[in-house]
Design an enzyme around this catalytic site. Structure first.
Site, short mmCIF file in Angstrom:
data_model
loop_
_atom_site.label_atom_id
_atom_site.label_comp_id
_atom_site.label_asym_id
_atom_site.label_seq_id
_atom_site.Cartn_x
_atom_site.Cartn_y
_atom_site.Cartn_z
CG ASP B 329 0.00 -0.57 2.54
OD1 ASP B 329 1.01 -1.09 2.53
OD2 ASP B 329 -0.78 0.37 3.96
CD GLU B 330 -0.82 4.10 2.99
OE1 GLU B 330 -2.03 5.13 3.42
OE2 GLU B 330 -0.43 4.45 4.29
CG ASN B 331 5.44 2.52 -3.57
OD1 ASN B 331 6.40 3.94 -3.27
ND2 ASN B 331 5.91 1.75 -4.69
#
Lengths: 713, 713
Positions: B329-331
């Protein structure tokens, strides 16, 4: 008023310890008043306040000088975590490097003993000005003690957190200040031991006496004799890794860990595994009851000593402390009396009685311990003319027997007076002194008195309740063993105790929070208010009466009202003090009147509300008579108050009726007893004694009332 | 009223699940009324009450039939300990041997899976008559689930404890019912994890999703790559022995342990140890802030995959669960954008954007996991046309994206709606359904929806507060995932929730008891009453606003009022419900009037008392505006009540003044907000709208008042 008391004490201490006395008591007292009250426990050997205050802000930083090691750095990190938690401030992550800018400078000379020892130097100096705090100590252990004092000095007001300006020079009165935790009768998980070690460190106790074996459980892993823990523990024992973990945890906090392996009695759980070591053929089962039991090791057979040599040798390697406790208590020798082989042995050896036989046993054990490099300590039963002088006596009978041993040249520690399992108030423990004022010991003899230990015997404690049996009362014992002998102001001790108690919660102690939890569970409701009111003025019965009046086994749940209720009711103490003030105000009877009426009315309301609550809660059935008593107590008090307020004397019939109700209420129920009866008796008797105020002085009158109220049939 | 609601539900369930329906709804409802209310959570798939009750006495005994193993016996022993604790009864020490005399007969067919798995059969039947309770289950895990139901059925009254007669046939709606605990941002000690596993078992959750790595901490020991935990954890990590201990503890309770190693983003702590695996040169430091950070593994270099193969291979051997979570997530790929080598790689391989690059990375990781015998699961960012179908999608966006994945043939679980760290009320989580009523999935597609997980993200939780962020709200999530879809009565959920919450305290959970503790610490007093009153009607700000309005770091103490205050204020819910009932009683305005006046007066008193308390407590300075608001809210409410009671319309000037005060009070302070503002607005608006009651019906009037009160500028 109370600040003044503390001030006086401070002056005495300061002067007594040859530190610079304040210029005049008057200016010093003024200064104390101007700053805040101090809440140090134990009280330091000497202190002197200074002007100014050192603010604690988010730039708080610590610098370490001279010697530093991981133990010191961890201690500082723990202090910072607690300080941050209390102040809700985020401090810099790293230690300071600029000495002049650091808020706290810690200066140590050396590590201290590799294994915490009896001779450890625990002294420190702490100097707080409005610019900086400086803590210096010869050893890391001393610095750790000083960091606890530092945390206790923190105060707060609307401006912020700060430390008052102060100079402290501190060291303990006694080198042995212990807490025994009996994990034999009830096993306590690792986190219980750890949080209690944290609490010990907070009040500067330095010996964890780990009572590891009992009739009811064998709690340590033996790799050499694994049947001991596998068969004797119900699976509840500490692995050797866990033992090492506890020892390391204690060492981090400058605390010794002394194990106890109680022999030759108290050994049923050993004999479950090895019945052949017993004095009767067996088989043995893990004991589930409370009391003194017959099983004892057979002191006449060589295999017993071979077995103990193997086991104690293994334990000697596991526990680095110089001392090993062998118990030795409460062996009545009944199995010995009935064993013909043992009787024959005694006859052949000319051993005249069981006490002498146990002395023979102890001498053999002493040799085993010496071989493994340990000093022997045992309960005072081990004292016998043949006992070598390097054994240490642990007294449960009192300072007199301890002094007697000291005169014979034995080192000793005191636990009589510190039996915290017996539910006595802190004030009682507080005044028990290992070397009481009337002691006739010479200075050299007195040196044999090493200190003392609070004893948390484990019959009636669970992981949920043990903290409330140890704390906060053990902080008063800690003060007795650390602070100068003349620190004996009970009111001031009780003023400081709740503050210290709340600080212990920062360490995870559950003595406060589990109280409400247990009450919620019993009430089967979030709204346990009335039950809390009842519980606030009852205490578990004292000494060993609980088991007599409400028998349970070691497998019983410890979740009853008796387990929720706590020793040393603060509400009762406050009520008693207010009643005394109210009666001292005769014939005006105005002082504390609204407060007393309010309190009594609250009890009345709670008494009424408890009925329906008990109807809904099966677990509260045993509390029903207490609820009825609560109403009766409240009504007696309220009626008495109304007589006194109206200066309208009550009749003797009325008095007799009330006293009869109070006598009934005074009888323990569910192993609980009210601790406000005497105060209410005073009010009742005062109401009927009102006319006497015409003929005697108020002071005489109050004395008369008090005498009658405290006289028991 | 509420019992009737529950009864209706029971009838629906009973009939829906093709069990014998009660003869008539009327007689069934009567029976429910005659017996006690049931407090089961999650509600079973089907149940039917029976006449009679099974008493629980000190002779309570359990017999085990057919298959039995240590796991079952331990589960029974734990159940007995809790039952004993709750009832204060001492039960026989041994299991029963005479079936006809046993109180509870447990009959299992087999052990169940060696490693708890997704396909585990968790069903059980429980049949309680006035003679005996019989629990039968195909597997030990099913029996464990049934034992929890058994404990939830226990009731008590003045006669004693008992179980109501009942027949239950139960199995979960979804096979994957999890709780994620993020130990990366804040480490949680072993006992925190263990007590939460106990709580999970109590509400029949079966997956512990252990979020072990984050920018802020790498929490698992790697023997192959030890720099990971030594440099990335501040010394706060789980040893492999501890991991095994948690896995065994969870297995004992029929709970899977699925680890998450979040890559390629959220990996700062990895790169502290191995900067050469990063997409920027480094060096890296353990992240102390909250948010989304740039560091990401370099997906273009073979050494990255070699490194991950070594690490994930080691973890695959350590964690027996079939699934391994790779985060994902959230890269945001900012490091990738700036790295010329990575850009060149993408160009050469025809990888058009960062999402595609991450898909490439995920495919490589999938192969590594497959090689080590694991199924891959990741946050929904991993969804990409190239993602093989045997990867599992973990949705944080919502059921729609989950359904979309299911239609493409991917298995998935839902966490959107179950973000318990965002401080929303239980009611909101309760209504989030992995397969909502409007779902267009076919039966076959719906089978891809495996269940869901509550997510305890760790930015703002400490060991002291984490339980209060998880419980009791997660019990409502557990019900959503276990119980039939039509179990959606919010009032009944909130009726049962406090009962379950109290039962969780038996397992050591601290969500209730640490509330008072934190308030005592803040108040620096045992008497935290006024602060408790304030705290009871404020909640931490929702979503991610806390960090925005009151920034802290991962090293900050979590001991402020915002940490003591809890989500989902029961007092506010009660107040809102009473205000609604009061306004519905127009123009009489009698219903709940004394209650509302009392509550508002209590707020007023507390508001006044808080001033001096805040003066004394440095830690409470940020609460001062809240204390002022509390007084203003109370006064607005009391004045409105007095207008309404006197049927005397207020002026618009007065209303505007009050609404302005309430608007001011509604602004968050210290990251806290009042949750009673709308209710008080209703009272204020009602006071000025009184004359309208002459022209419109009370119902129309109340709607008008409500509309105005809930309209925000």
């Amino acid at each position: 008023m109370k600040a003044a008391k503390y001030t006086a004490l401070v002056i005495i201490l300061t002067c007594a310890f040859n530190l610079p006395c304040p210029v005049s008591a008057h200016s010093f007292a003024d200064e104390m008043m101007a700053t805040s009250q101090l809440n140090l426990m134990p009280v330091p050997a000497s202190l002197q306040t200074q002007t100014g205050r050192l603010p604690i802000t988010s730039s708080f930083s610590v610098l370490v000088k001279n010697y530093a090691d991981d133990r010191l750095r961890s201690g500082i990190a723990r202090m910072l975590r607690r300080l941050a938690g209390r102040t809700v401030l985020t401090f810099p992550a790293e230690l300071a490097t600029d000495e002049s800018a650091a808020t706290l400078v810690v200066q140590c000379d050396r590590a201290g003993e590799a294994v915490p020892s009896l001779g450890e130097n625990e002294s420190y100096r702490l100097d707080v000005t409005d610019k900086q705090a400086r803590l210096s100590a010869p050893t890391v252990v001393g610095a750790l003690r000083g960091l606890e004092t530092f945390l206790q000095l923190v105060q707060g007001d609307r401006v912020g957190f700060y430390l008052p300006g102060i100079k402290i020079q501190d060291q303990p009165r006694f080198p042995w200040r212990g807490l025994l935790i009996d994990v034999g009768r009830h096993y306590e998980p690792m986190e219980v031991l750890k949080r209690n070690l944290d609490a010990m460190a907070a009040v500067k106790l330095n010996v964890f006496h780990w009572h590891l074996t009992e009739d009811q459980g064998f709690r340590v892993e033996s790799k050499r004799l694994p049947k001991l823990h596998t068969l004797g523990s119900d699976g509840l024992f500490y692995t050797q890794d866990q033992v090492r973990e506890i020892i390391a945890y204690a060492r981090e906090r400058g605390i010794r860990v002394m194990p106890e392996f109680d022999i030759p009695g108290h050994s049923t759980s050993w004999l479950v595994a090895y019945p052949e070591m017993g004095s009767a053929p067996g088989p043995y089962k893990i004991e589930r009851g409370a009391g003194i039991f017959e099983p004892a090791l057979d002191p006449t057979r060589e295999q017993t000593y071979k077995f103990l040599d193997a086991f104690l040798g293994e334990m000697a390697a596991l526990f680095p402390d110089a001392y090993m406790h062998i118990g030795g208590d409460e062996n009545e020798g009944k199995q010995w009396d009935r064993n013909p082989q043992i009787q024959a042995f005694m006859k052949a050896k000319g051993i005249k009685d069981n006490h002498a036989l146990q002395a023979y046993f102890n001498q053999r054990i002493l040799k085993i311990l010496q071989k493994h490099g340990k000093k022997m300590i045992g309960w005072e039963e081990i004292l016998h003319p043949d006992l070598p002088k390097d054994a240490v006596i642990h007294s449960w009978r009192g300072p007199a027997s301890l002094a007697e041993a000291a005169k014979k040249g034995y080192d000793g520690i005191l636990s009589a007076g510190y039996y915290i399992d017996l539910i006595f108030p802190a004030s009682q423990h507080y005044l028990a002194d290992p070397i009481p004022p009337n002691s006739t010991l010479t200075t050299a003899e007195a040196k044999h008195i090493l200190g003392g230990e609070a004893t948390m015997w484990g019959e009636w404690v669970s992981p949920e309740t043990i903290d409330s049996r140890i704390w906060p009362r053990t902080a008063a014992v800690a003060e007795r063993l650390w602070s100068p002998r003349n620190v004996t102001d009970i009111d001031d001790m009780y003023r400081r105790l709740p503050v210290i108690s709340r600080q212990l919660e920062e360490l995870g102690l559950t003595h406060e929070k589990n109280y409400d939890m247990l009450l919620r569970r019993l009430a089967a409701s979030e709204n346990s208010g009335p039950l809390r009111m009842l519980a606030s003025i009852i205490e578990p019965v004292k000494e060993y009466r609980r088991y007599q009046v409400r028998p349970q086994t070691m497998l019983s749940p410890l979740t009853g009202l008796v387990d929720a209720a706590r020793p040393d009711s603060e509400a009762a103490r406050q009520f008693a003090s207010n009643v005394d003030a109210f009666l001292s105000d005769a014939p005006r009877f105005a002082l504390y009147r609204p407060n007393l009426e309010h309190t009594l009315a609250e009890w009345q309301t709670a008494g009424r509300a408890l009925g329906p609550m008990i109807d809904r809660s099966a677990a509260l059935q045993e509390a029903r008579p207490l609820a009825n008593n609560l109403s009766a107590i409240a009504e007696a008090g309220l009626e008495a108050m109304s007589y006194l307020s109206a200066r309208d004397a009550a009749t003797t019939e009325w008095r007799n009726e009330q006293l009869a109700k109070l006598d009934e209420a005074a009888k323990p129920k569910a192993a609980l007893e009210f601790v406000v009866i005497t105060s209410v008796r005073k009010l009742v008797i005062a109401a009927v004694e009102l006319p006497q105020l015409r003929t005697i002085t108020p002071a005489e009158w109050k004395k008369r009332v008090t005498t009658q109220a405290t006289a028991r049939p």
